[in-house]
Design a protein around this motif. Structure first.
Motif, mmCIF file in Angstrom:
data_model
loop_
_atom_site.group_PDB
_atom_site.id
_atom_site.type_symbol
_atom_site.label_atom_id
_atom_site.label_comp_id
_atom_site.label_asym_id
_atom_site.label_seq_id
_atom_site.Cartn_x
_atom_site.Cartn_y
_atom_site.Cartn_z
ATOM 1 N N ARG A 157 8.885 17.763 -15.285
ATOM 2 C CA ARG A 157 9.689 16.923 -14.390
ATOM 3 C C ARG A 157 10.367 15.783 -15.133
ATOM 4 N NH1 ARG A 157 6.296 16.279 -9.503
ATOM 5 N NH2 ARG A 157 5.474 14.474 -10.578
ATOM 6 N N GLY B 214 0.960 4.443 -9.787
ATOM 7 C CA GLY B 214 2.144 3.729 -9.294
ATOM 8 C C GLY B 214 2.624 2.644 -10.249
ATOM 9 N N VAL C 217 4.614 5.134 -6.345
ATOM 10 C CA VAL C 217 3.857 6.388 -6.379
ATOM 11 C C VAL C 217 4.806 7.563 -6.151
ATOM 12 C CG1 VAL C 217 2.101 7.770 -5.182
ATOM 13 C CG2 VAL C 217 1.652 5.364 -5.716
ATOM 14 N N ALA D 49 6.747 8.120 -9.223
ATOM 15 C CA ALA D 49 5.937 8.765 -10.259
ATOM 16 C C ALA D 49 5.791 10.254 -9.957
ATOM 17 C CB ALA D 49 4.559 8.105 -10.348
ATOM 18 N N GLU D 50 5.806 10.609 -8.652
ATOM 19 C CA GLU D 50 5.716 12.028 -8.283
ATOM 20 C C GLU D 50 7.059 12.736 -8.424
ATOM 21 O OE1 GLU D 50 4.146 12.160 -4.337
ATOM 22 O OE2 GLU D 50 2.143 11.548 -4.964
ATOM 23 N N GLY D 51 8.119 11.980 -8.682
ATOM 24 C CA GLY D 51 9.433 12.593 -8.873
ATOM 25 C C GLY D 51 10.188 12.859 -7.580
ATOM 26 N N LEU E 104 13.838 8.367 -6.956
ATOM 27 C CA LEU E 104 14.209 7.814 -8.256
ATOM 28 C C LEU E 104 14.449 6.326 -8.123
ATOM 29 C CD1 LEU E 104 16.917 10.373 -9.432
ATOM 30 C CD2 LEU E 104 14.596 10.114 -10.329
ATOM 31 N N ALA E 105 14.044 5.559 -9.126
ATOM 32 C CA ALA E 105 14.380 4.135 -9.142
ATOM 33 C C ALA E 105 15.581 3.957 -10.047
ATOM 34 C CB ALA E 105 13.197 3.341 -9.673
ATOM 35 N N PHE F 97 15.973 2.293 -4.603
ATOM 36 C CA PHE F 97 15.356 3.621 -4.717
ATOM 37 C C PHE F 97 16.202 4.661 -3.985
ATOM 38 C CE2 PHE F 97 11.921 0.718 -5.545
ATOM 39 C CZ PHE F 97 11.167 1.367 -6.496
ATOM 40 N N LYS G 1 17.599 16.431 -7.174
ATOM 41 C CA LYS G 1 17.289 17.839 -6.938
ATOM 42 C C LYS G 1 15.776 17.974 -6.852
ATOM 43 C CE LYS G 1 20.903 18.872 -10.196
ATOM 44 N NZ LYS G 1 21.194 19.400 -11.514
ATOM 45 N N PRO G 2 15.301 18.898 -6.058
ATOM 46 C CA PRO G 2 13.866 19.134 -6.091
ATOM 47 C C PRO G 2 13.499 19.811 -7.408
ATOM 48 C CG PRO G 2 14.938 20.808 -4.759
ATOM 49 C CD PRO G 2 16.005 19.835 -5.182
ATOM 50 N N GLN G 3 12.252 19.741 -7.770
ATOM 51 C CA GLN G 3 11.759 20.413 -8.967
ATOM 52 C C GLN G 3 12.120 21.898 -8.876
ATOM 53 O OE1 GLN G 3 10.532 19.189 -11.545
ATOM 54 N NE2 GLN G 3 9.701 20.974 -12.563
ATOM 55 N N PRO G 4 12.868 22.424 -9.851
ATOM 56 C CA PRO G 4 13.451 23.749 -9.673
ATOM 57 C C PRO G 4 12.523 24.905 -10.023
ATOM 58 C CG PRO G 4 14.137 22.855 -11.751
ATOM 59 C CD PRO G 4 13.214 21.855 -11.140
ATOM 60 N N PHE G 5 11.327 24.632 -10.518
ATOM 61 C CA PHE G 5 10.534 25.731 -11.045
ATOM 62 C C PHE G 5 9.344 26.047 -10.168
ATOM 63 C CE2 PHE G 5 12.243 23.255 -14.615
ATOM 64 C CZ PHE G 5 13.223 24.157 -14.979
ATOM 65 N N ALA G 6 9.163 27.324 -9.886
ATOM 66 C CA ALA G 6 7.920 27.746 -9.262
ATOM 67 C C ALA G 6 6.824 27.546 -10.299
ATOM 68 C CB ALA G 6 8.013 29.208 -8.873
#
Lengths: 462, 462
Positions: free
Chosen positions: A146, A347, B42, B45-47, B50-51, B57, B62-67
């Motif tokens: 990520r 965080g 938090v 940090a989880e993606g 974005l800051a 914020f 895009k969401p995380q693209p990988f299964a």
């Protein structure tokens, strides 16, 4: 325990003597037998007494025969690419180390690390005891995937391999791609340990002059034609030691030349988190076709948590995983990967990194003015990070000054340890985070003055 | 956090949307701004968000693209020396693994490990954040020196180098002593990863048949004359995979032959703590003249604490330290070394090791009777440890059985992965601590019956 220790020290008990039985001792002292057994176990673990199965406890046959001579700075050592590494590692935590490649301990996210450790003490048994999977903890690999994605690099978690350290990531890639006698291009100057690593692989090292925009393209192209290197090993952003950043046109041209000459590029991106904004990356432009990206968290979170990673093509990652099993059985300590993942997803992490960047900016300005007073000026104005690559005034020999500084307990990083061509005699790399102690500037000033003063008995006044 | 997550999932907030300001959100929810800032951190940090510095914020672009496709057992993989390692590492913690080389998680000193972690959470900053010294933590090196001394080997702490793992200890020694094309002797059978390691070094591997007393001396001497090997790599006590122990006369003769032919010996002593009593050691007899001893605590304390060590001549330790800096910058994680030292000096350690030995004795007897019911008998009666090296009845092909067992989620260790000569087709190594699950015996019995049954449509009744 104190009673037994005293009796051994006073020679009331000597080597080979049997200790009172656990039960007898407990009765005499009016404590429970388990208390005594525990005390004996601690003394046994310390090597003061021995347990002989079925027969009881005895005073250890011989005291530990070796004086503890700890490794200190090696004053007589030759100033070679390993010099700075070993001097900085072994200097002790109190010595000022403007030559070292890390931040002071109190800059690190110690509270988050302690939180993560306390949480880990309650983790499932398997995390505390087992080898983990061959590519390393899935959570941390997903997080790295990520982070790369946020930087524009699409690299699924299965194309991320965790390694024992950032250096080990480079080492594994070299083991996969290189054979003794191969040629590798590096920047001149480059991170000193690139040279040490490549020498360990018996590689012919060719240096390409580095400019404030990246490698000198004419010289880069000429080296490709002349030496047919297999690999180019570099840092693109906040280059070590110069602090320079490759420009987009140079990055593009380097990749085009690489494609033309079938060159593989290894981009060690260990300083990525110190950038104020995202700069061009070879791996991102190339999309992991012929570029391998490596990194670690030693500079930003903790160097005591040894863990690096490799992001690369899927088939290379499979080969690297096999290779890592062969030479290391698995990658980093699973516990270490868990701790890193916990700190990264805490965080506080974003704020910590932002605070580091701000503090480094201030430090850089301060150090620069401190060095300017000594006539020392940076070769380039870095966008971030903790290095200032500077030329000493009057053509002073940085290695001689570093050797003299070590006598006073100061570890410096002289230019030629970074230089394949050995053409960086008057240069020095300063770590601005390690220059807070005012004694650094004083010692440096004094040594510099002594070095540039005309030798006594020399040619006299003009 | 849940509110934001829900709004993103329901597409009430989409990629690029700005989130409510920290202050505004805090006012709306009636909580403090710092609570909201923490929640945003938090999520960042989880993606998920974005800051952007100075701008606030935003929902991540895009969401995380990988299964997340996790590495499971690789069913199609060739049964080579790396086969067992990667299958056992990636099988998951629930699969029964009679083929693996470690104890189940609940055999390990989990309480002591948790105690050590809690204590470490309060350690000085430097331990939590710095690289440590080039040879590794002094306390652990002193402790290892004392353990060796108790076994009759005089090796001062300065001649102990900590490494990233037991495998890495062997790897470093190989890097120092070997060049591609060199010849190395190993036992036939030997630990499969010795072969994988030596192949990674491009070494010519010569196997010497192993007897219940050590290497076959005639064949050993002949191999020395014929192949002029640089190194002999072995385990002396509780040999892997056979569980045999070298006898004193054979050990003496091996050393005499080594001196005669200028052979260096690397003794991997990873199973030392499982011995019921001390057996002859090449390193001890030789006094570290031409023997290098390596070891780790992965088998007895925790494999999640990756740390090994090398005990060797002083000049070799200096060269190995330089080499380790070049390829890994430093050794094991300093935190890991601290944890190990804490567990080793914990009063419970001696009892833990004694309990392991007793439990393994019982397990060995049980497994042996379980295997005897299937017609499987051990080649030698081991004095300790967790391996039984057995011949399958009816000349069954152990690799075929291991491949079939993997389909049913059972990881086995077939004989030929240990054999340079590939002459161990009907042999199998069983880890008695991993045979407690009765399904192991059932599956094994069924596969064995299928393998030794006459093929249908074959030659028919005689």
């Amino acid at each position: 325990m104190n009673d037994i220790r005293r009796r051994i020290t006073s020679r009331a008990l000597v080597a080979g003597d049997k200790l009172p039985s656990v039960r007898g001792c407990a009765a005499r002292l009016g404590v429970s037998p388990s208390t005594v057994a525990e005390a004996y176990d601690v003394l046994a673990a310390e090597g003061i007494i021995l347990a002989r199965r079925g027969a009881g406890f005895f005073v250890a046959a011989k005291p530990q025969p070796f004086a503890v001579s700890e490794t200190g700075p090696q004053l007589a050592r030759e100033v070679d690419p390993l010099w700075v590494a070993r001097q900085s590692l072994d200097a002790g935590t109190d010595a000022p180390k403007p030559g070292c490649g890390w931040l002071p301990e109190d800059w690190m996210p110690v509270a988050a690390l302690r939180r993560a450790m306390r949480a880990l003490a309650a983790a499932p048994d398997a995390v505390l005891t087992e080898y983990g999977s061959s590519k390393g903890a899935a959570g941390l690999r997903r997080h790295i995937s990520r982070l790369l994605f946020d930087q524009g690099l699409a690299c699924p978690p299965d194309q991320v391999l965790l390694t024992g350290s950032g250096s080990q990531a480079l080492d594994l890639v070299c083991r996969m791609l290189l054979r003794p006698g191969d040629t590798v291009l590096v920047d001149d100057p480059c991170y000193f340990n690139f040279q040490a690593l490549l020498r360990a692989h018996q590689i012919r090292i060719v240096g390409v002059p580095y400019t404030p925009e990246g490698p000198d393209l004419d010289r880069f192209e000429a080296a490709l034609g002349k030496h047919r290197p297999r690999l180019y090993l570099t840092n693109s952003a906040l280059h070590n030691p110069t602090g320079a950043t490759i420009s987009a046109p140079v990055a593009h041209r380097v990749l085009a030349l690489a494609a033309q000459h079938d060159l593989i590029i290894v981009e060690d991106d260990i300083f990525a988190a110190f950038e104020p904004d995202l700069s061009p990356r070879l791996a991102t432009l190339d999309g992991l076709e012929r570029v391998v990206r490596t990194g670690s968290f030693s500079k930003t979170l903790s160097a005591s948590l040894r863990c690096g990673y490799i992001a690369a093509r899927g088939d290379w990652i499979e080969a690297l995983t096999d290779l890592q099993v062969a030479v290391n059985f698995s990658g980093p300590s699973p516990m270490v990967a868990e701790l890193l993942h916990a700190v990264l997803t805490d965080g506080s992490c974003r704020k910590h990194l932002e605070a580091l960047r701000n503090r480094l900016s201030r430090c850089r300005a301060e150090t620069q003015s401190q060095l300017a007073d000594l006539g020392i000026r940076p070769w380039v104005q870095p966008r971030g990070g903790f290095y200032l690559w500077c030329e000493l005034p009057g053509g002073a020999d940085a290695a001689a000054i570093a050797r003299a500084a070590l006598q006073e307990g100061l570890v410096l990083a002289p230019g030629n340890v970074f230089s394949v061509s050995q053409s960086m005699t008057p240069f020095m790399r300063f770590n601005v985070s390690q220059m807070q102690d005012r004694s650094c500037g004083r010692i440096l000033g004094r040594l510099l003055e002594a070095a540039t003063r005309r030798p006594p008995g020399g040619q006299g006044e003009p």
